[in-house]
Structures are given as C-alpha cells and as structure tokens.
Scaffold this motif. Structure first.
Motif: not given
Length: 816
Positions: A421-448
């Motif tokens: 799920r996280i990988g598919a989200m990262l793959l969908a990011a179209r530029d560095d700004a979206e990839r940065a946001m996707a990385c932040d979302l991944a951190a939130l999704l995995e957060s305790d």
C-alpha cells in the motif's frame, strides 16, 4: 584467527561440544538444526568454525539475524574474534548499512535481505551455507527465506546447506518436516536463578520500577529489563530518574539511534552500574556486557494483521515460555545471574510464540511470492483466508493480475522493501514534492500514534510539520520520513500536496463515497460501509480515502483524507466505466433501469436507461422476487384458491405450495408470465392463479378439476364455491335445504368436506363432515326447532330422500 586460537582465547562454552557432531551432520545432510542454550556461543563461533569445511570450498557463509541491532552486534563481535576489521573476513549487510569487501567470507545480514538476494540471483553461486539464527522467532522474512532456499536446494543447488539455530527450537517437529539432522548441546555457561515476584501495583511502570530498585539492593551487576515497547520504556525511565550517583539508565529498542544502542550494549564505566530498559531486541543474539540480573515484565508486543486497517497493528500479549527462557538466559552470559519474573509462578505460558505467518499482514509476503513466480516450499503454508485477502490487495493496487502473476509495477515495488500500500502510494508520486509528501504520509501511516483524535491525516500532517504534535512524536516522525526519503531519493524539503490523492493510490479499495450529503455514512469501493465520528469536519466531503478503520459491523473511520472529485476522476479515469444497471428495488417493488458510472463498487452517478432489454428486465424481476420480493405478491382471491386447490392433492410428482418451495421455483412457474412487466403491482392474483394452473401437467389439471373443484353441484341444482382458505378447509357453507336429496358429504381429494349447514336466513345450524350421520341423529331435533321458526319451509322427516325445494333456486336467481 583459526579455530584453535579462538578456543584458546574464549572461555569454555557449551558450543565447543557441538562442533564435531555439527560438522558431521552438515557433511551428510543438507539441512541441520542446532539447538543450544542462550550464551552457548553458537552465533559467534559456528560460522567461523565452518569456514574450513571441505564442502564450503571457499564460498560464503550467510548468517541471518531477525533484527538490525542483533546483526550489527554479531558482526562487530565476530570481526573482533577474527582479528580483522569489519568488512574483511566478516561483513555486514542491513537496510541502511553495508560493510562487505572482496575478501568477505561470512556475511551477517538481516532476514529481509536474503529474499532480495535470492530474487536477484537465485542460484546463490557464491554461498555454501545459509544459517538462520534465532529461527524460533519465525518471522515472515525467516519463513519466506527458508521456503525460497529450499526451492533453490531442490531445483538449482543440491549442494547448498541450511542450518537453523536457536535455544528453543521445536526440534522434533522441525526435523520431521524438513528431513533434517539435529545437533543439540546442553548446559549454559553460568547458572541463572529464576524468581517470581508479581507486583502489587497494577501500573506496569510502578511495578517494574519497584522490582528494579529491589534488584539494585539485593544483587550485584548490571540489570536488563524487558518491556513490551518504547512507550513503556520511557515511562519506566521516568520512574527511575533519581536513583542516585553511579546508576546509569539506558534504553534499547530497534528504532533507537545507533550511538544510543551501542552505549546500551557497551560495558558500564568504572564505579557505575547500568540499567538497560529493552524491548525484545535484547532477547537473543546480543550480549550486553555486565548483565547479571534480568527483570522481565512478561509482556511482548507482536504485530497482528487488522483487515479493517489494511496493516498490522502492534498488540501487547503475555510472553511465551520459549521467549521467557531466552530472556532469562541473558543473565547468565558472563557470570551467574538472577532472573526476576513479574508474574505468578502458577501462571501457565504458551510453549512457543506463534509464527508470524499466522497473524501478520501477508501483503508483502504475497508480493515477494508473486515476484518469485511459483509457490515456494513452505515450512508452514499461509492461512487460506488471509492469503486470499493479500492477493486481492495486490490486484486492487494493480501489482498483479487476477491469477496472481506479478506485473511490471509489482516487480519494481518488490525491490523496495515496502508494504504494497505504501509502495503503491510512493510509485504514484509524480515529482519530488509529491514524493516528499508521500514519504511523510508513509511515516504517519506506520506511526505508533495512528490512533489519535484527528481523523483527517492532512490535519495530523499539519500538526506535525507546524510543531503542534508532541516532541517525541515529532522526533519519531522526522526519523521515519527521512528513512523513506532516503529510500526513494528525495531531499528533506517539506512540501504540502494533496494527501487524499496520494493515499488513494495505496488504498484504492478504500476510496469512499458519501451515502447522502452531509451524512457520516460512507460506502467504500470494496463494498463495505463505514462512518465518521459524529460532528467530524470531514463530513463536509463527498469523497474520502480511508486509511484506517476499526472492526465494528459498520466500521468507524479512524484515519482518512478528503479526496477531490475532479482530481479523482482525472487520476482514475481508466478505472471508471459505464454500465447498464437493471435491478429489483425491494423498497419500491419495481425493477429500476439505469445507466451508472462506476468505480469498483461505487456508483458515482446515474441516469435513466431508455430502452432496457425486456428479457433482462424479466430476469431482474424474477431474481428480485426470489430474493426479497416474494412477500410482496398478492395471494388473495383466485391466487389463494388455486394454491389451496393444488395443495389438496400433494404427493409424488406434484409441486409443493408452501412459501419456501414456491419462492425457490418461482423462475419456473411464474417467470414465463412476467415478460413485459416491471413491478410487483402488475402481478395480479388472477395472473398468479393462471401461472400456477399452467405449471401443472394436463393430467394434474384434470385431477384438480375432478378432485379439488372450484365449486360443488348441489341437489338443488346450485353451484357453490368451496372455501379452501378456511382453517379446517375445504369448507362448503350451504343452507340445510340445499342438501335435501343427498345422503353423503361431498368430497375433495377423497376426503369429506366440512359442511357448514345454514338456516334459511343463512345462520349457522350445524357443522359436520358426516352428512348421513347428521340426517339420522341430529336432524330430528333440528327439524323440530326449524318447523317452529320457519313454518312456511319444508322440513321432511327423511331429508336424504326429499327433493330440494324449487323455491330456493328461484330465490337465488332473484338475488343473482
């Protein structure tokens, strides 16, 4: 350093006794088990001892560790024993650290990296043996790694060896399933006394802190404390904040910075005593110098898959017996020790921890198996239900086809070591700004901290990035985001982008549509229902992406993001289609014919279908009646009479007339009569009666006419309908004089009907099934009463021989 030099420089360890039989076993069998107690020296000594075996032939020895901390500690320890720097004879590979050189013969690596290595080069040409250390933990990566290595052994490398090592293996079971030899050594370096001391306090931090203070007073040496997680470590650390000079408290857990981990493992300074508050990372494969006391809270945190969330959640459970033994063994690594267990000695623990394959999320496992291309040789196959769900996730994320075959997107993602799920989200990011946001979302999704009060993940992101979250939470999120950014090659710039659209690519099946404007209720693309908490601001949004749900019947949304309609339509245009919908609506009792724009199981919009196929409408009406509409049929009048007449003649070859049977066979008897109809209202009782009649064969129709007639001919010449719906039916209600000239009761299906005999004024006089008996026994008294009440009517003494009065026919004709 050769083996004799190692032995000369090491204290006497139990593992020395096992080396000869282990060499013999590996020379004969390609799979072996080594069972040795904690502190026996198996992790450090065995790989070095096998280097000069003839079957190794100068190739590498791979040693798999379940955790990066254990891998680093073991690599440094073995490099020190070898007398060479790390990266020479002994090398290390983890997700974020590689120290391997051309002369490396022993590689210490985390379990997940073996899968990646085999996927890239299945032959493992430069490897002589794969050693699974601490295999009792049975992680997903360990089970998959073993399954893939067994595949390699069977098809590509029959000379490849496998060695499973642990202090607490189920050796008999494993040996039988793997056809493996077993080498076992008893004893430990130093004895460990086990004590039980159930805390009086119900608060974990207070009970543990009390036990630690007591251990400081009663026992020498450093103290290792086992706790379930980081939050508990911080809580206990606060309770131990003022122990006095010379007492140093360290934390030890997987996500701790490396320098802090090394400080926890290193020996205490002069005149110092060390307390290490650790998670399960300290159970095995590492030696914490100076530890003579273990305080075990008896809890462990395990990931358990929550299908509502789409991820594994950490759940706190009582420790298993094998894990408790591993923990106790930490106190006897370098000297005699004591283990204080904070539970009752009478409490019965489960023998072994449950393999992760039984309770964790299997999506990543399924992706790796799809990348492998065939089902590997499992030690224990994944459970069917969760495995099917995992395969459905891959298909929903467009990582595999309907048959589970991986596609290009899936193959690219398989090398990322990310949840699909996280990988598919990262793959969908179209530029560095979206990839940065996707990385932040991944951190939130995995957060305790996922189970917070804010449902809107974008608002959580703003709280984090604007400093509104707690300091420890911000620190953890920053660290995890940096890790993801490093993996996808994006810098640390903060960019606010559309969280909903990015999440939608990872949670395609959780895209949600509001059922009614302003409602808290939503339908997910996978068909499930979900609702927002009352008064949540996201209720203003027509579409959401739901990242986390609870397990209620109508699941409560715990984490979501707003999804812009236009952005969704653009991004998922290829997956939106038109379909003709012809279905029965139970509420209206009609077949509704519409054209619908759909995304998976969501209906985005509707419009009338101008010319629906008549046969399709008929099929929908039949299906609807058989499903929920049967009770709407009008069984009054002729329908009820026909149904009852047929029911009188039940037997072999006859259709049964109960509701369940008629409902189950409705397509046969009523279906042909519904052509051109759209609603239940158009199905009249007369049409139902005609349909039932037509369902009978010609012979059955003849028998119904003769044996269950609609009406009976009376001696008076009248035709009177039978009441088949009466409780004791069929019933024939007639004036008593109608039956003059008849000595026997009329019959239906060979059984006398129930006669309701009436007065000239049609008031009840008698009820009988035996007319002959009535005439001869009850009639005289009835005749006496009727002659006085109705003197103008004829009341013969022998009515069965008398003709019916003609006046009755005239009266009936006038009334008709």
């Amino acid at each position: 350093m050769n083996l004799s030099e190692l032995q000369a420089n090491q204290v006497e360890l139990p593992i020395w006794q096992a080396l000869a039989p282990l060499r013999e076993a590996l020379s004969r069998a390609h799979t072996s088990l080594l069972v040795a107690p904690p502190g026996a020296g198996k992790s450090t000594i065995v790989p070095l001892a096998l280097l000069d075996e003839a079957w190794v032939q100068g190739r590498k020895i791979l040693v798999l560790e379940p955790r990066r901390l254990a891998a680093r500690a073991l690599a440094w320890r073995m490099a020190s024993l070898s007398g060479q720097p790390l990266g020479e004879l002994v090398g290390l590979r983890t997700r974020d650290d590689t120290q391997v050189g051309p002369s490396t013969r022993i590689e210490i690596l985390t379990e997940a990296l073996l899968t990646r290595r085999i996927q890239h080069a299945p032959e493992l040409e430069d490897v002589a043996v794969v050693i699974f250390d601490e295999f009792h933990e049975r992680s997903l990566h360990a089970d998959l790694g073993l399954a893939l290595v067994r595949d390699v052994q069977a098809g590509l490398r029959d000379d490849l060896r496998v060695l499973l090592m642990s202090a607490t293996l189920e050796q008999d079971n494993l040996a039988a399933r793997l056809d493996a030899s077993v080498v076992q050594t008893q004893g430990r370096s130093y004895p460990v006394e086990v004590r039980y001391a159930k805390p009086r306090s119900t608060r974990l931090d207070e009970g543990v802190a009390t036990a630690v203070r007591a251990a400081l007073k009663e026992h020498p040496g450093d103290i290792l404390v086992f706790l379930p997680g980081e939050a508990e470590i911080r809580a206990v650390a606060r309770k131990l904040d003022a122990l006095g000079p010379g007492i140093v408290v360290h934390a030890l857990y997987g996500r701790l910075p490396r320098a802090a981990q090394q400080a926890a493992i290193a020996p205490a300074g002069d005149a110092e005593r060390k307390i290490v508050l650790a998670t399960a990372v300290a159970e095995s494969s590492i030696t914490i110098a100076g530890v003579r006391v273990v305080v075990d809270a008896g809890l462990m945190r395990v990931p358990v898959y929550d299908p509502n969330a789409g991820f594994s959640h950490l759940v706190t459970r009582r420790v298993s017996r094998d894990a408790a033994d591993q923990r106790a063994g930490r106190a006897g690594r370098t000297a005699p020790g004591v283990c204080v267990r904070l539970w009752s000695s009478e409490e019965v623990l489960v023998a072994h921890r449950e393999p992760a394959i039984r309770h964790e999320d299997l999506s990543s496992l399924a992706l790796n198996v799809a990348a492998w291309g065939s089902e590997p040789q499992w030690l224990e196959a994944p459970p069917e239900g969760p495995w099917a769900q995992a395969m459905e996730v891959l298909q929903a994320l467009d990582l595999s086809d309907a048959r589970g075959r991986i596609n290009a997107r899936g193959r690219k993602l398989a090398g990322w070591h990310a949840h699909p799920r996280i990988g598919a989200m990262l793959l969908a990011a179209r530029d560095d700004a979206e990839r940065a946001m996707a990385c932040d979302l991944a951190a939130l999704l995995e957060s305790d901290e996922r189970a917070g009060t804010l449902v809107d993940i974008h608002q959580r992101w703003l709280a984090w990035r604007r400093g509104g979250a707690g300091a420890s939470q911000i620190k953890a999120l920053d660290r995890d985001s940096r890790r993801w950014r490093k993996r996808v090659g994006v810098g640390n710039a903060i960019a606010e982008r559309d969280a909903g659209l990015l999440l939608a690519h990872g949670f395609v099946d959780r895209i949600a549509l509001q059922r009614q404007p302003g409602s808290a209720q939503y339908q997910l693309a996978n068909g499930r229902g979900a609702r927002l908490p009352d008064n949540d601001p996201l209720r203003a949004q027509r579409m959401l992406v739901v990242a986390d749900l609870d397990g209620q019947r109508e699941a409560r949304i715990r984490l979501a993001a707003a999804l812009d309609d236009e952005a969704f339509e653009t991004a998922f245009a290829a997956h939106i289609s038109w379909r003709d919908s012809v279905h029965f609506n139970p509420a209206s009792g009609q077949v509704e014919c519409q054209r619908e724009r759909v995304f998976q199981r969501l209906v985005l919009s509707r419009q009338p279908l101008p010319k629906p196929d008549v046969s399709v409408v008929c099929e929908a009406l039949v299906a609807g009646l058989m499903d929920k509409g049967f009770g709407q049929l009008d069984w009054s009048g002729p329908a009820a009479r026909m149904r009852a007449r047929i029911a009188c003649l039940q037997g072999e070859g006859w259709p049964t007339m109960d509701d369940a049977s008629l409902r189950a066979t409705l397509d046969q008897w009523l279906g042909p009569w519904l052509f051109g109809l759209r609603s239940v209202a158009e199905i009249t009782p007369a049409k139902l009666a005609d349909a039932l009649w037509a369902w009978l064969s010609a012979e059955q129709q003849r028998r119904v006419r003769e044996q269950a007639p609609d009406a009976v001919s009376l001696p008076s010449g009248r035709q009177v309908k039978l009441d088949y719906a009466a409780e004791d039916g069929p019933v024939l209600a007639v004036r008593m004089q109608d039956m003059y000239g008849q000595d026997a009761s009329p019959q239906v299906a060979g059984r006398p009907v129930l006669l309701h005999l009436l007065s000239p004024a049609r008031r009840p006089l008698a009820v009988t099934r035996d007319l002959a008996s009535f005439w001869r026994n009850a009639w005289p008294e009835v005749r006496k009463q009727m002659r006085g009440r109705y003197p103008k009517h004829e009341w013969p003494e022998r009515p069965w021989e008398a003709p019916a009065p003609a006046a009755l026919n005239v009266l009936d004709q006038r009334r008709s």
